[in-house]
Write a protein that holds these residues in place. Sequence first.
Motif, short mmCIF file in Angstrom:
data_model
loop_
_atom_site.label_atom_id
_atom_site.label_comp_id
_atom_site.label_asym_id
_atom_site.label_seq_id
_atom_site.Cartn_x
_atom_site.Cartn_y
_atom_site.Cartn_z
N MET A 62 0.84 -1.21 0.00
CA MET A 62 0.00 0.00 0.00
C MET A 62 0.87 1.25 0.00
N THR A 63 0.40 2.23 -0.72
CA THR A 63 1.18 3.44 -0.75
C THR A 63 0.98 4.27 0.50
N SER A 64 -0.17 4.14 1.10
CA SER A 64 -0.44 5.02 2.23
C SER A 64 -0.38 4.24 3.54
N ALA A 65 0.75 3.62 3.78
CA ALA A 65 0.89 2.80 4.98
C ALA A 65 1.25 3.63 6.19
N THR A 66 1.24 4.96 6.02
CA THR A 66 1.74 5.83 7.07
C THR A 66 0.98 5.75 8.36
N SER A 67 -0.34 5.70 8.26
CA SER A 67 -1.12 5.81 9.47
C SER A 67 -1.67 4.45 9.88
N ALA A 68 -0.84 3.42 9.71
CA ALA A 68 -1.32 2.06 9.89
C ALA A 68 -1.76 1.78 11.32
N GLN A 69 -1.32 2.60 12.25
CA GLN A 69 -1.58 2.15 13.61
C GLN A 69 -2.83 2.76 14.23
N GLU A 70 -3.48 3.70 13.53
CA GLU A 70 -4.60 4.36 14.17
C GLU A 70 -5.82 3.47 14.41
N PRO A 71 -6.19 2.79 13.56
CA PRO A 71 -7.33 1.95 13.20
C PRO A 71 -8.18 1.31 14.23
N VAL A 72 -9.03 0.67 13.64
CA VAL A 72 -10.17 0.01 14.19
C VAL A 72 -9.87 -0.92 15.34
N GLU A 73 -8.75 -1.62 15.26
CA GLU A 73 -8.56 -2.68 16.25
C GLU A 73 -8.48 -2.12 17.65
N HIS A 74 -8.17 -0.82 17.75
CA HIS A 74 -8.08 -0.23 19.08
C HIS A 74 -9.42 0.29 19.56
N ALA A 75 -10.40 0.21 18.67
CA ALA A 75 -11.64 0.91 18.97
C ALA A 75 -12.32 0.42 20.25
N GLN A 76 -12.35 -0.92 20.41
CA GLN A 76 -13.08 -1.39 21.58
C GLN A 76 -12.10 -1.89 22.63
N GLY A 77 -11.36 -0.99 23.22
CA GLY A 77 -10.39 -1.41 24.22
C GLY A 77 -11.01 -1.43 25.60
N ILE A 78 -10.30 -2.07 26.54
CA ILE A 78 -10.71 -1.99 27.92
C ILE A 78 -10.26 -0.62 28.40
N PRO A 79 -11.16 0.18 28.96
CA PRO A 79 -10.84 1.57 29.21
C PRO A 79 -9.57 1.79 30.04
N ASN A 80 -9.36 1.01 31.10
CA ASN A 80 -8.30 1.38 32.02
C ASN A 80 -6.98 0.67 31.80
N VAL A 81 -6.94 -0.22 30.80
CA VAL A 81 -5.69 -0.92 30.56
C VAL A 81 -5.08 -0.36 29.27
N SER A 82 -3.87 0.15 29.40
CA SER A 82 -3.25 0.66 28.18
C SER A 82 -1.98 -0.12 27.88
N CYS A 83 -1.65 -0.12 26.62
CA CYS A 83 -0.52 -0.90 26.13
C CYS A 83 0.79 -0.40 26.76
N ASP A 84 1.62 -1.32 27.20
CA ASP A 84 2.87 -0.91 27.83
C ASP A 84 3.87 -0.33 26.84
N HIS A 85 3.64 -0.57 25.57
CA HIS A 85 4.57 0.00 24.60
C HIS A 85 4.05 1.31 24.04
N CYS A 86 2.80 1.32 23.58
CA CYS A 86 2.36 2.52 22.87
C CYS A 86 1.34 3.33 23.64
N GLY A 87 0.77 2.78 24.70
CA GLY A 87 -0.14 3.57 25.50
C GLY A 87 -1.58 3.59 25.02
N LEU A 88 -1.86 2.91 23.90
CA LEU A 88 -3.24 2.85 23.42
C LEU A 88 -4.00 1.81 24.23
N PRO A 89 -5.34 1.89 24.25
CA PRO A 89 -6.11 0.91 25.02
C PRO A 89 -5.88 -0.51 24.49
#
Lengths: 56, 843
Positions: free
Chosen positions: B1-28
Amino acid sequence: MSVVFIMAPIALVLAAVAVVGFVWAARDGQFDDVETPKHRILFDDPPPKADVTDKR
Amino acid sequence: MTSATSAQEPVEHAQGIPNVSCDHCGLPVPIALFEADAAHQFCCGGCAVAYEVIHGAGLDEYYAVRQRVVSSAQPSQGIGSTYLAYDSSVFLDRHTHTTEGGLRAAEFRLGGVHCAACVWLVEKLPKIVPGVVESRLSLGSARARVVWDPERVSLSCVARQLDRLGYSPQPIRDSANRQVHDADNRRRLVRVAVAGALAGNNMLIALALYAGVFDGIETQFATLFRWLSLGLGWISLLWPGATFFRSAITGLRAGVPNLDQPIAGALAVGAVAGTANVLLARGDIYFDSLSVLVFLLLVGRYLQAMQQRWAHEAVGLMLSMTPDTCRVVRGAELVEEPIEALACDDVFEVRPGELFPADGVVISGRSAIDQSILTGESTPHTVDRGDTVCAAAQNLAATLRVKTSAVGAETRVGKLTQLVEDGLSTKPAIVRFADRVAGWFIVIVSALAALNLTWWGTTTGLAGAVDSTVALLIVACPCALGLATPLTMAVAIGKGSQRGMLIKSATALEQLARISPKNPGHLLLDKTGTLTRAVLRMEQWHGPIELQSWVAAIESESNHPVAKALVARLGPVSAEQTDSLFDRTEVHGSGVRARTPLGLMLVGSPRFARESGVFIAADKVTLIDHGRAQGYLVAVVALDNHVHAVIWLSDTLQANCRRDIARLIEGGWCPTILSGDASQPVQMVAQAVGIEPTQAHGELSPEEKLAHVRRCVSVPEGERGVVAMVGDGVNDAAALAAADVGIAVQGGAEVSLAAADVYLNEPGIGKLVELVELAEETMRVARRNLGLSLGYNLVAVTLAIAGLITPLVAAILMPISSATVLASAATFSTTKRSASSLQREPS
């Protein structure tokens, strides 16, 4: 002869030395990246300097 | 893909557990990945890998560093490639070089570099990968220089580790070009510095002389200082100032007026008159003013060059987002190799989602390919054995093996790139705003000087007349003007890049601002990617509603755009439904069949239905034809060999397209669609966004697009409006290059980014409106500055004619005018900010 005749040229020579220094630094590429070094200086231990230097 | 720049924003983070965040990137952390008893939580596999690498190398300090330098962590992810091609000799020869001691060095552009912590981590690479000797990252351009020992570690291993940390490396392709830029930049900086030192020293000397005017000065000192000033002045003119003379002479030879001519003229007159006065030990010397003038002008130009270069760099970052390796079949195995190693008749493999590296013929597999970047066609193409595929097209559905028929410059993309170069070389020369003014300036000042000479010559004698004319010529130097335009442009380019508009050439702003309702301009728009999103949407469903959920269930596993559109509209799909499907078979690019509780169901193109022996009743045939006539893409749903429903789909428009087009038309633009897609969809889009149907052209080849732009541009300047082209694909690139202003939008192909003057980091034309507003604002300020500096010149010339110009008056007037212009350019940046915040509010 007043001392001005000696001091004015000396002042200019000193200025010339500074200019030469700057020109050397610019040609050496020290102004190519002015963004990273200001961050780098804040890291506690600097990255090990390699024994090779890259002269362009 | 040419536009692989923003690959990490996406959907998979949408339904996270509110209070647990990733130890590497801080997303839910998503529920599915939450492990209650684990010491660390990660939101995805990429983060877990990156953490493991960092932790394994004992570099946990990274997280502390990051916390210190950025408020919100946002590590990026690698692309997970094996980078095996980086070990091939072709690649090593091309992109790396040997340094002293048998080490090798290479420069990479790293994806995902965004803060000082990235610098920290990347420069710790020698600790992570044994064998790497040095790693230096430049934050502004995301370029890393890596030195490694080829005996101890392979380049692919280095690249893999960088990727695992989240920085996908790309070899730098334009390094030669870049070195030229660097060298240019250094020369420019040296010139500014030398001119600055000379100007400063000359002002000190002038201070002594001015003091002497009031308090008296011994002749011997006056002579000394005059000679010193003369020396410094001449160095300033001959070294840093030579650039004005060179440019003025080039302009004269070409017969084009430019702003450097009056500047060079004033500098020359001042230098000659000053030298004469020093030699004759009488009158004014002008060298202090001259060297300050040279310095200020160079500063203005340096700032503009820096901003343009920055924009170039940022565009360069997008350029390296396309892969440059491919999998080639060598003997019995698949080898990953750089594209340069690929030769005719080689067989390469392309997996779904990948781009074709070369033109070729499919020898095994069956798939759908997306050629929209090449042709502008919005719907995917089905390819089968024996079909030809083009480099830069994207494989969508299944793995293909392709026999190479053309590589590099011989491919269709390569030939289009050649067209781009032709387009750039025949681009009409743009008369810049300041240069247009300069033409008039020269005429008026020369006339005034001649008048002045005759008037004073006849009244008070020749000597006085020459003196006052020389003074006139010097004070008339459009210094403030020469400073104002580059400064205004530099500020505007900086503002633009903050707001996602990378402006590679300041003339683009001047051109865009020339459009007004009274002076209409051509706006040529590409359809796919510019007006539409190349994402299909279901528009109408003609048939029984109860079939809908089954259609979604059948299509839910397919990757085809039609399937995605149907699932998006008819879903969500329940698990029971998918479980009750049997014998699901998909024919790539045509349709899907499956056994449902309702019967044997088929969803696909009408042709596929006919080929499968499905009966289509007369009323359904009418629906199919109607839909097609209106430009819809048509799919049918059949149950037990009878068509029960007809679906109309269309391309989705970019958000707010219609409103933006209306605003542009209001502003004096005449929009035209130039598309490679079929005519009916083009007409439909034209209608939807409010463009005259006669101004919508479909089925254009890249060559025809170029021809259209050339036709618009060939009308002589003055009789036509500015021609701006907006597009994203390879098929637009040549047209972008040929237009007065080429604007590439996000998601664009490499070659179109290179050809365009402006890059907008948002798909669609919303940013275009903003760009036009920025251009208008810029030119308003530029004109205000022009007024200020011309006003200054008017006052100075009047004083000179009246014989009132003394060096002191000149020395006071000049900095005042420059300061006014500087202040004016600076206020631009603040007014712009408030205007933009108001403007962005609705979104």
